[in-house]
Design an enzyme around this catalytic site. Structure first.
Site, mmCIF file in Angstrom:
data_model
loop_
_atom_site.group_PDB
_atom_site.id
_atom_site.type_symbol
_atom_site.label_atom_id
_atom_site.label_comp_id
_atom_site.label_asym_id
_atom_site.label_seq_id
_atom_site.Cartn_x
_atom_site.Cartn_y
_atom_site.Cartn_z
ATOM 1 N N CYS A 40 0.862 -1.180 0.000
ATOM 2 C CA CYS A 40 0.000 0.000 0.000
ATOM 3 C C CYS A 40 0.904 1.238 0.000
ATOM 4 O O CYS A 40 2.135 1.130 0.093
ATOM 5 C CB CYS A 40 -0.905 -0.002 1.230
ATOM 6 S SG CYS A 40 0.003 0.162 2.788
ATOM 7 N N GLU A 94 0.037 -0.531 16.576
ATOM 8 C CA GLU A 94 -0.864 0.594 16.290
ATOM 9 C C GLU A 94 -1.733 0.917 17.491
ATOM 10 O O GLU A 94 -1.842 2.064 17.936
ATOM 11 C CB GLU A 94 -1.786 0.248 15.109
ATOM 12 C CG GLU A 94 -1.264 0.596 13.754
ATOM 13 C CD GLU A 94 -2.344 0.400 12.686
ATOM 14 O OE1 GLU A 94 -3.519 0.695 12.977
ATOM 15 O OE2 GLU A 94 -2.004 -0.059 11.589
ATOM 16 N N THR A 108 -6.256 0.396 11.604
ATOM 17 C CA THR A 108 -6.365 0.618 10.158
ATOM 18 C C THR A 108 -6.697 -0.651 9.383
ATOM 19 O O THR A 108 -7.328 -0.605 8.334
ATOM 20 C CB THR A 108 -5.062 1.216 9.595
ATOM 21 O OG1 THR A 108 -3.970 0.358 9.938
ATOM 22 C CG2 THR A 108 -4.825 2.613 10.148
ATOM 23 N N CYS A 142 -8.198 2.000 7.042
ATOM 24 C CA CYS A 142 -7.508 2.503 5.854
ATOM 25 C C CYS A 142 -8.318 2.186 4.599
ATOM 26 O O CYS A 142 -8.803 1.064 4.419
ATOM 27 C CB CYS A 142 -6.123 1.857 5.780
ATOM 28 S SG CYS A 142 -5.240 2.169 4.249
ATOM 29 N N ASN A 159 -2.823 -7.303 8.618
ATOM 30 C CA ASN A 159 -3.446 -7.065 7.313
ATOM 31 C C ASN A 159 -3.638 -8.376 6.557
ATOM 32 O O ASN A 159 -4.710 -8.657 6.009
ATOM 33 C CB ASN A 159 -2.559 -6.091 6.519
ATOM 34 C CG ASN A 159 -3.095 -5.788 5.142
ATOM 35 O OD1 ASN A 159 -2.952 -6.585 4.218
ATOM 36 N ND2 ASN A 159 -3.696 -4.625 4.999
#
Length: 671
Positions: free
Chosen positions: A16, A129, A171, A199, A229
């Site tokens: 990304c 995070e 995210t 995100c 992710n």
């Protein structure tokens, strides 16, 4: 003939923007000759990390580990606020490559942070995070990763519904889970503020992966196993089709793809384009090889005893004789019919002499006619095989549950023998965990459904898992039909969370809250139970509408106050351990879960100014139990009573002093 297949790569697969920016910046720094270290891995991809290490980039876990002549790189996940403060305090050179989306959430959190406000975070509490968000919030913060955890938070934190609540998401949090949990929260929190911080690239990636998995027979997710992710992508895809997570192309060889006609490929945000290309290239080679070899092995496994089946006329014959090598039958024609013994049954243990008698009628297939000799060779085995396939076809149409014995474990699944037909059950449909050894099922009887039949190729595919799910659902309904509060069960600890233990009661899960695990205060359920433990529990409360069960584990008879009442009456002498000191006395552990007070006047046979003159924390002393107040949960102890006798008036006065001192000075003042 080679099976046709398609291999489709998701458009959003790979780096990304945030990851690409971070990795590119780091490589440019290395190439320019800078000495660099990263606070934690720059991204969750072993190949990238290994390559950077070869180029001299080393990973540190704390600013104190960074050499003064090195530039410290903050990774895309960001760090806790105190880490930034520490870097600045030490005067270290650093560059912040926190993903812009993550940094946006950090600013939202800082902007709304107040001590009297509550922050709810949808995500993994152990993820960097999330730790970074929590470090920037002054008040209380709570984390949930799914609807179930949110429900428990709401049950144990009533302030969520009443107070001022701010809600953000990691995210990479699941979009569907966010939508579901946010909808529920908005109904309850009248003073809630919601920030959709997932995100956009993550959203697009998950959405495309979901759609691709719907039209694919299987999915390959490329990325690091420690990447949140990547894990979310796998979870999204495996709801629709078998999904394989690989970090490199080398891992593809251990999986069987021969039964899939269409394979989709997606990749996590930390996966370089080079690895994706290598996976695509390797997949093409594997599919070319496996589709040919598996086609032959699967054919051999399922059709070995059917490959020469005749499609000639079916007849019914009457048994007129049974010889060691054949069965003579009358088929009502001028030919003398006979069934070779090897054509009687697929079962090698079958015995025609014990199963047949003269005059029995049997169904047969004509194999060969010899006009010159006037004979006709017939087969009962082949008729049975054709009939079995007809039954298998009907079983699929009727969704009938069949029983069979697992004959062997083969590549990609197991073969089950049922009604004269071998049925292939893919590993993903056996009901066993993904990494389980399929040979465990060999020679066991299983119940399954037929989900696919190709009669022309004599192939049948079944599913054990669908039957298990249905039976579990039926068991669940039966359980809820009879369960009542107070009933006792023996169950298995399925999983642990910070707030309790989930126990499998036989297809139905209940939760033992941490407060119900022990009479004494514990920090985590693992202090009492562990996964896999068989425990006795009782139903404490039922929520029939939401199908939730609260379980009790600790027993009344284990209540330390009941034990004290039974075994330690007033006047008992016990050995106690000093656990706290105050200005007015010392607290000592009498039995596990109960501390008593030794008033300063009861510590020695002389006047002392402070308990420290005589006692220290950790000392073990003999004490006499002089009073127990079960209502207030207080125990009075005396060392002095064991040193010299006291008259009743003195004891009464000192007991009054004790109670007064304890009321004025709480335990929290203990040193």
């Amino acid at each position: 003939m080679k099976k046709n297949y398609t291999l489709t790569l998701a458009k959003t697969a790979g780096f990304c923007f945030g990851v690409d920016r971070a990795v590119s910046t780091l490589y440019n720094m290395v190439e320019s000759g800078k000495k660099v270290c990263t606070l934690g891995p720059i991204i969750h991809n072993p190949s990238v990390i290994e390559d950077l290490e070869k180029k001299g980039v080393h990973i540190i876990e704390h600013p104190a580990q960074a050499p003064q002549d090195t530039t410290v790189v903050i990774r895309t996940h960001g760090v806790e606020k105190f880490v930034i403060d520490e870097l600045q305090k030490r005067g270290l050179d650093y560059i912040d490559l926190t993903c812009p989306f993550v940094m946006k959430i950090q600013k939202i959190v800082e902007r709304h942070s107040k001590k009297d406000r509550l922050l709810l975070i949808a995500g993994d509490e152990n993820h960097p995070e999330v730790r970074g968000f929590r470090s920037r919030w002054e008040g209380e913060s709570l984390v949930y990763k799914n609807e179930e955890e949110l429900t428990h938070l709401l049950e144990n934190h009533p302030e969520i519904e009443k107070g001022e609540v701010y809600v953000v998401a990691q995210t990479t949090f699941s979009v569907k889970e966010w939508e579901k949990t946010s909808k529920n929260l908005k109904k309850l929190c009248t003073n809630g503020f919601f920030f959709d911080t997932i995100c956009s690239a993550t959203n697009d990636r998950q959405k495309e992966a979901f759609e691709l998995s719907l039209r694919s027979d299987a999915m390959i997710v490329v990325g690091g196993r420690s990447s949140s992710n990547t894990a979310k992508l796998k979870a999204v895809c495996e709801k629709n089709c078998p999904t394989f997570l690989v970090e490199t192309a080398r891992e593809l060889a251990k999986y069987d793809f021969s039964r899939f006609r269409s394979v989709g490929v997606t990749a996590g945000a930390s996966t370089p384009a080079g690895i994706i290309k290598e996976v695509l290239s390797t997949m093409s080679e594997i599919l070319n090889e496996q589709t040919n070899s598996e086609e032959m092995s699967f054919e051999a496994a399922l059709e070995e005893n059917l490959k020469s089946m005749s499609s000639d006329q079916k007849v019914r014959g009457v048994v007129v004789g049974i010889a060691p090598n054949e069965i003579q039958v009358d088929i009502g024609r001028k030919y003398a019919g006979f069934v070779p013994i090897e054509e009687y049954s697929n079962d090698p243990t079958a015995d025609p002499k014990s199963e047949l008698k003269i005059g029995d009628e049997i169904d047969l297939i004509i194999m060969k006619t010899n006009d010159s000799e006037g004979t006709m060779m017939l087969s009962k085995r082949r008729f049975d095989a054709i009939a079995a396939w007809d039954n298998i076809m009907k079983a699929k149409e009727d969704e009938e549950i069949l029983e069979g014995v697992v004959a062997e474990a083969v590549k990609g699944g197991v073969l089950v023998y049922s009604q004269g037909v071998r049925v292939f059950i893919p590993g993903s449909l056996t009901g066993l965990p993904r990494e389980a050894d399929l040979s465990e099922l060999v020679k066991t009887k299983v119940r399954f459904r037929i989900i696919d039949v190709d009669k022309a190729k004599k192939r049948a595919v079944g599913s054990i898992r669908s039957v298990v799910r249905e039976e579990r659902k039926a068991a669940t309904e039966a359980f809820w039909a009879q369960v009542e509060e107070g009933q006792e069960y023996t169950g298995t600890v399925k999983s642990l969370t910070s707030y309790g233990a989930f126990v499998d009661l036989g297809g139905v899960d209940g939760m033992v809250h941490i407060s119900e695990l022990s009479w004494k205060r514990i920090k985590h359920p693992s202090e009492v139970v562990k996964e896999g433990d068989v425990v006795k529990v009782y139903v404490k409360a039922l929520d029939r509408e939401n199908r939730k069960i609260s379980l009790g584990y600790k027993r009344v008879e284990d209540n330390p106050w009941e034990i004290l009442k039974r075994d330690y009456p007033v006047g008992s002498v016990v050995k106690a351990k000093v656990v706290g000191l105050t200005t007015f006395g010392a607290f000592a552990n009498v039995i596990d879960g109960i501390d008593g007070l030794i008033h300063i006047s009861q510590i020695a046979d002389r006047h002392i100014a402070s308990p420290k003159e005589v006692l220290s924390i950790g000392d073990e002393v003999d004490v006499k139990i002089t009073d127990i107040d079960f209502e207030k949960k207080r125990v009075s102890l005396s060392i002095r009573a064991l040193l010299e006798p006291q008259d009743e008036a003195d004891e009464a006065d000192e007991a009054a002093e004790e109670a007064e001192a304890e009321e004025e000075a709480p335990v929290e003042d203990a040193e």
